[in-house]
Design an enzyme around this catalytic site. Sequence first.
Site, PDB file in Angstrom:
ATOM      1  N   ASP A   1      19.727 -47.089  31.854  1.00  0.00           N
ATOM      2  CA  ASP A   1      18.518 -47.447  32.593  1.00  0.00           C
ATOM      3  C   ASP A   1      18.407 -46.793  33.971  1.00  0.00           C
ATOM      4  O   ASP A   1      17.571 -47.182  34.767  1.00  0.00           O
ATOM      5  CB  ASP A   1      18.327 -48.968  32.668  1.00  0.00           C
ATOM      6  CG  ASP A   1      19.517 -49.658  33.316  1.00  0.00           C
ATOM      7  OD1 ASP A   1      20.262 -48.986  34.019  1.00  0.00           O
ATOM      8  OD2 ASP A   1      19.670 -50.869  33.091  1.00  0.00           O
TER       9      ASP A   1
ATOM     10  N   ASP B   1      22.220 -52.211  35.209  1.00  0.00           N
ATOM     11  CA  ASP B   1      23.599 -51.777  35.412  1.00  0.00           C
ATOM     12  C   ASP B   1      23.716 -50.264  35.302  1.00  0.00           C
ATOM     13  O   ASP B   1      24.799 -49.718  35.382  1.00  0.00           O
ATOM     14  CB  ASP B   1      24.535 -52.467  34.421  1.00  0.00           C
ATOM     15  CG  ASP B   1      24.145 -52.190  32.983  1.00  0.00           C
ATOM     16  OD1 ASP B   1      23.121 -51.521  32.757  1.00  0.00           O
ATOM     17  OD2 ASP B   1      24.872 -52.644  32.082  1.00  0.00           O
TER      18      ASP B   1
ATOM     19  N   ASP C   1      17.224 -55.746  33.406  1.00  0.00           N
ATOM     20  CA  ASP C   1      17.827 -55.278  32.187  1.00  0.00           C
ATOM     21  C   ASP C   1      18.660 -56.457  31.691  1.00  0.00           C
ATOM     22  O   ASP C   1      19.031 -57.314  32.481  1.00  0.00           O
ATOM     23  CB  ASP C   1      18.707 -54.080  32.542  1.00  0.00           C
ATOM     24  CG  ASP C   1      19.415 -53.526  31.342  1.00  0.00           C
ATOM     25  OD1 ASP C   1      18.723 -53.261  30.344  1.00  0.00           O
ATOM     26  OD2 ASP C   1      20.637 -53.363  31.406  1.00  0.00           O
TER      27      ASP C   1
HETATM   28  P1  ADP Z   1      20.236 -53.278  27.022  1.00  0.00           P
HETATM   29  O1  ADP Z   1      18.800 -52.968  27.208  1.00  0.00           O
HETATM   30  O2  ADP Z   1      20.425 -54.697  26.577  1.00  0.00           O
HETATM   31  O3  ADP Z   1      21.082 -52.962  28.200  1.00  0.00           O
HETATM   32  P2  ADP Z   1      20.842 -50.804  25.609  1.00  0.00           P
HETATM   33  O4  ADP Z   1      19.533 -50.143  25.840  1.00  0.00           O
HETATM   34  O5  ADP Z   1      22.009 -50.286  26.379  1.00  0.00           O
HETATM   35  O6  ADP Z   1      20.762 -52.389  25.793  1.00  0.00           O
HETATM   36  O7  ADP Z   1      21.198 -50.712  24.086  1.00  0.00           O
HETATM   37  C1  ADP Z   1      20.299 -51.196  23.120  1.00  0.00           C
HETATM   38  C2  ADP Z   1      20.951 -51.369  21.757  1.00  0.00           C
HETATM   39  O8  ADP Z   1      21.409 -50.103  21.273  1.00  0.00           O
HETATM   40  C3  ADP Z   1      22.162 -52.249  21.775  1.00  0.00           C
HETATM   41  O9  ADP Z   1      21.831 -53.609  21.651  1.00  0.00           O
HETATM   42  C4  ADP Z   1      22.946 -51.725  20.578  1.00  0.00           C
HETATM   43  O10 ADP Z   1      22.437 -52.293  19.395  1.00  0.00           O
HETATM   44  C5  ADP Z   1      22.611 -50.251  20.569  1.00  0.00           C
HETATM   45  N1  ADP Z   1      23.657 -49.461  21.231  1.00  0.00           N
HETATM   46  C6  ADP Z   1      23.538 -48.822  22.433  1.00  0.00           C
HETATM   47  N2  ADP Z   1      24.683 -48.193  22.750  1.00  0.00           N
HETATM   48  C7  ADP Z   1      25.551 -48.447  21.765  1.00  0.00           C
HETATM   49  C8  ADP Z   1      26.920 -48.096  21.518  1.00  0.00           C
HETATM   50  N3  ADP Z   1      27.634 -47.352  22.353  1.00  0.00           N
HETATM   51  N4  ADP Z   1      27.489 -48.549  20.374  1.00  0.00           N
HETATM   52  C9  ADP Z   1      26.800 -49.317  19.530  1.00  0.00           C
HETATM   53  N5  ADP Z   1      25.536 -49.680  19.697  1.00  0.00           N
HETATM   54  C10 ADP Z   1      24.900 -49.270  20.796  1.00  0.00           C
HETATM   55 MG    MG Z   2      21.935 -51.965  29.821  1.00  0.00          MG
END
Ligand code: ADP
Ligand code: MG
Length: 637
Positions: free
Chosen positions: A534, A530, A327
């Site tokens: 996921d 983390d 991730d």
């Molecule tokens: P990653 O795969 O990099 O861990 P996530 O799946 O957690 O990222 O989130 C993907 C995208 O969704 C983030 O890049 C952001 O744009 C948006 N996002 C997720 N959670 C939030 C939040 N709490 N506030 C704002 N944007 C969010």
């Molecule tokens: Mg993440």
Amino acid sequence: MSKKQKKMLTRIIVSTLLLIVLHFLPLTGLLRMILYLAVYLIIGIDILKKAGKGIINGRVCDENFLMTVATVGAIALALYTESGDYNEAIAVMLFYQVGEFFQSYAVGKSRRNISALMDIRPDYANIERDGKLEQVDPDEVAVGSVIVVQPGEKVPIDGMILEGNSDLNTSALTGESLPREAHGGDEVISGCINMTGVLKIQTTREFGESTVSKILELVEESSSRKSRSENFISRFARIYTPAVCIAALLLAALPPVFNLVMGRPAGWENWVYSALTFLVISCPCALVVSVPLSFFAGIGGASKEGILIKGSNYMEILSRTKVVVFDKTGTLTQGVFEVSGIHHNEIEETELLEYAALAECSSSHPISKSLQRAYGREIDRSRVTDIQEISGQGLTAKVDGRSVAVGNARLMKQLEVAYAECHSLGTVIHVAVDGSYAGHIVISDIEKPGSRAAIAALKKAGVTRTVMLTGDTKAVAEKVAADLGVDEVHSELLPGDKVGQVEKLLADRDAAAKLPPGRTSKAKLAFVGDGINDAPVLGRADIGIAMGAMGSDAAIEAADVVLMDDDPLKIAKGIRISRKCLAIVYQNIIFALAVKFVCLLLGAVGYANMWLAIFADVGVTVIAVLNAIRALRVHRL
Ligand code: ADP
Ligand code: MG
């Protein structure tokens, strides 16, 4: 030495002395038999009892049974031939007990050593009352209490430093030998040792929920999960022991019958003796003891390095890892975003940030923490209601009664808000207030210092494919992947898509191995995350590795391996540790089986007597146990 072990030792010494005394007495006939039998019972009674119990419970062919048959057989033979030589039966039992004694001593000692290495459980917490420090049971400290940790003491409970500066030694948790500086406002996890200054810490968790308690729980549970190698041993014993019993019977009966048929004297005594020797040789002690001990030592060694492996089965899978899927946020990057630009529409810049920070007030996503930090002021939670988190996209909430949406372009599309594209490189967080677009905040994350080296180390450790999955935008994802040297990247994924990607990779791998359907490949796939958005992926991969310090509790639950200090370099280290551990397991299995096999052959052709047999078994067990303990030494790997 335990009470049981002391008793055992006494019995060994008493029966040895008696045996020597009897040797010098001119005894014959019935009296001789009774006295020798008495010594036999002193040394062997527990084995006879265990064998009896085994028969009643239907587990006939274990090592107690083998020893009983062999020694009772030897006595019967002595009676039958009227040789009066009971020494051998007693000596075999005596040696066997010496072996058992040594084994229980060595196993007990190394288990205690391993547990002592992991001795991170704090015994007390200091609470200041009327200007005096009082030691209380950490279990009784309520969340939000203030505890005092003096230099040299362990931090008993997770919390935040209110007052004081110090260096913390985290080596028991992470294997990191350099002390870490800690100041007011820093979070500290339990299990660290406070080195230099007095710290006042406000607890943020109960003791039972604190890092130390979690780790200890994990390690204690880990020994109950059996690996395939261990199952192999129990499957092996189920077939092996009956097979050995039947072989012994044949050895005792066939050659004499053959002799009779050929018109020669039968020679029963010799062949029965050979069969009994064969039984003694076949005891699988070394295997039964050393395999679980090797795994236990390996798990102990890994946890000293800050790598918690939740079971010996995961140790085995880890050693076969060929594909590693990451991730991005919080795993390869720090998950600490800096605001690099705010582009606003109609409302003020500060107001935009305020809406975003307030709406994010209860999210555990790294983005949320970063926005709150950028806002910098106290957050009044009473202004926020109706929070709805949409994982992988963002969230919606009511702030001061106005509906606010904070998230990525996908969220804006879904809410049908006309948002502005942004061309700065970074993660763009759009904000809409009452359904109309208010602007966006560009934030950017920093790669973890160890990430690039971690990918290189994995390649060196024989991992053939590294993949990064992220919900972030394509531009950001590709830049990070290129910086770090990851082979493959998939971006703009929802949490469900990440599961899909991992399933595709699993299918790919099985297809490449050209396996018949229903079988899975030996090349294993690890997912490192983390746990924020996921956790399901952690469960779907062959082995889920979670970042323990930053990761959510759910991730630590769902994962099979937890990295205490979030350092991606530890993945390759974990693989190396598991390889060493498995190598030791296989060395022990092969060594024990080979010696057994040679002795069995010698026994079958009549060259090995019971003395040699029992000596070989005790010797192999000792060497295998010493070898198992090597699995504990992994620091320099
Ligand atoms: P990653 O795969 O990099 O861990 P996530 O799946 O957690 O990222 O989130 C993907 C995208 O969704 C983030 O890049 C952001 O744009 C948006 N996002 C997720 N959670 C939030 C939040 N709490 N506030 C704002 N944007 C969010
Ligand atoms: Mg993440």
